[in-house]
Write an enzyme that holds these catalytic residues in place. Sequence first.
Site, PDB file in Angstrom:
ATOM      1  N   GLY A  13      48.344  50.769  37.612  1.00  0.00           N
ATOM      2  CA  GLY A  13      48.050  50.498  36.139  1.00  0.00           C
ATOM      3  C   GLY A  13      49.152  50.205  35.470  1.00  0.00           C
ATOM      4  O   GLY A  13      49.287  50.230  34.269  1.00  0.00           O
ATOM      5  N   ASN A 100      41.786  37.124  35.788  1.00  0.00           N
ATOM      6  CA  ASN A 100      42.709  38.134  36.533  1.00  0.00           C
ATOM      7  C   ASN A 100      44.050  37.463  36.655  1.00  0.00           C
ATOM      8  O   ASN A 100      44.344  36.496  36.170  1.00  0.00           O
ATOM      9  CB  ASN A 100      41.820  37.956  37.637  1.00  0.00           C
ATOM     10  CG  ASN A 100      42.383  38.594  38.831  1.00  0.00           C
ATOM     11  OD1 ASN A 100      42.767  39.649  38.753  1.00  0.00           O
ATOM     12  ND2 ASN A 100      42.609  38.104  40.052  1.00  0.00           N
ATOM     13  N   HIS A 102      46.727  37.406  39.436  1.00  0.00           N
ATOM     14  CA  HIS A 102      47.080  37.308  41.320  1.00  0.00           C
ATOM     15  C   HIS A 102      48.644  37.212  41.585  1.00  0.00           C
ATOM     16  O   HIS A 102      49.052  36.260  40.775  1.00  0.00           O
ATOM     17  CB  HIS A 102      46.128  36.234  41.827  1.00  0.00           C
ATOM     18  CG  HIS A 102      46.379  36.348  43.145  1.00  0.00           C
ATOM     19  ND1 HIS A 102      45.518  37.382  43.966  1.00  0.00           N
ATOM     20  CD2 HIS A 102      47.118  35.854  44.184  1.00  0.00           C
ATOM     21  CE1 HIS A 102      45.764  37.038  45.287  1.00  0.00           C
ATOM     22  NE2 HIS A 102      46.693  36.099  45.570  1.00  0.00           N
ATOM     23  N   ASP A 143      39.564  34.373  43.442  1.00  0.00           N
ATOM     24  CA  ASP A 143      40.708  33.716  43.321  1.00  0.00           C
ATOM     25  C   ASP A 143      40.746  32.224  42.990  1.00  0.00           C
ATOM     26  O   ASP A 143      41.646  31.445  43.197  1.00  0.00           O
ATOM     27  CB  ASP A 143      41.761  33.908  44.217  1.00  0.00           C
ATOM     28  CG  ASP A 143      42.043  35.621  44.367  1.00  0.00           C
ATOM     29  OD1 ASP A 143      42.062  36.203  43.398  1.00  0.00           O
ATOM     30  OD2 ASP A 143      42.528  36.164  45.345  1.00  0.00           O
TER      31      ASP A 143
HETATM   32  C1  GAR Z   1      49.746  43.560  40.633  1.00  0.00           C
HETATM   33  O1  GAR Z   1      50.584  43.280  41.169  1.00  0.00           O
HETATM   34  C2  GAR Z   1      48.607  42.645  40.662  1.00  0.00           C
HETATM   35  O2  GAR Z   1      48.964  41.300  40.446  1.00  0.00           O
HETATM   36  C3  GAR Z   1      47.800  42.793  41.990  1.00  0.00           C
HETATM   37  O3  GAR Z   1      47.806  44.078  42.021  1.00  0.00           O
HETATM   38  C4  GAR Z   1      48.710  44.777  41.401  1.00  0.00           C
HETATM   39  C5  GAR Z   1      48.086  45.926  40.665  1.00  0.00           C
HETATM   40  O4  GAR Z   1      49.433  46.643  40.130  1.00  0.00           O
HETATM   41  N1  GAR Z   1      46.688  42.129  41.895  1.00  0.00           N
HETATM   42  C6  GAR Z   1      46.074  41.597  42.704  1.00  0.00           C
HETATM   43  O5  GAR Z   1      46.529  41.676  43.998  1.00  0.00           O
HETATM   44  C7  GAR Z   1      44.654  41.074  42.509  1.00  0.00           C
HETATM   45  N2  GAR Z   1      44.114  40.222  43.968  1.00  0.00           N
HETATM   46  P1  GAR Z   1      49.536  47.801  38.880  1.00  0.00           P
HETATM   47  O6  GAR Z   1      48.200  48.682  39.139  1.00  0.00           O
HETATM   48  O7  GAR Z   1      50.449  48.472  39.101  1.00  0.00           O
HETATM   49  O8  GAR Z   1      49.130  46.934  37.728  1.00  0.00           O
END
Ligand code: GAR
Length: 187
Positions: A13, A100, A102, A143
């Site tokens: 998060g 979203n 990515h 995506d």
């Molecule tokens: C982030 O790096 C986000 O870009 C990625 O998951 C991570 C979540 O980190 N999202 C994806 O890969 C979506 N396909 P967080 O929970 O620390 O924010």
Amino acid sequence: MPIQIILFISGGGSNARQIISYFQDNEAIKVVGVLSSKSNHDMADFCAAHHVSFFDMSTKDFGQYLSISQQLNVDWVILAGFLKKVPAAFISSYANRIINIHPSLLPKHGGAGMYGKHVHQAVALAKEPYSGISIHLVNEEFDQGKILFQHAIRLPLNANADEIESLIRELEKTHFAPDIAAHLIGT
Ligand code: GAR
């Protein structure tokens, strides 16, 4: 009346925390809730300290995501590290109102199974000279929704997945919340 946003998360998060802090005193945009597909006590505590409702959705189906979003009068849904596929019924309820993030320069290194570390490993394996983040609208294909913003960074030669991830996380920290503001209110 501020624009009301809700955050969906699956991981630690860090993006959600950044967004909550960024909009804390913002009169135009208000974070009204965080829905987490996994239990996350630290995030629940952070939300409580920032007067944002937190929902542990680990045992809930997607119908509950929709009913909570509707009860909270949400205008926009932000996927901030959310790894579940958003079903068509939810997408049609918030058509062109789901954003979203990515962690690559789409269309490279996107699609089913491409999230978090998997993305950075693929970028390292491909020896990409650049990576970055893509902030895009969500449609029914993983995506593939319209790209709103991209931010790129040059990678050191032979960067490994961990090194790439820390560079990408810096980009996320810098750009995601301001990009949300720019798209929602044009500032
Ligand atoms: C982030 O790096 C986000 O870009 C990625 O998951 C991570 C979540 O980190 N999202 C994806 O890969 C979506 N396909 P967080 O929970 O620390 O924010």
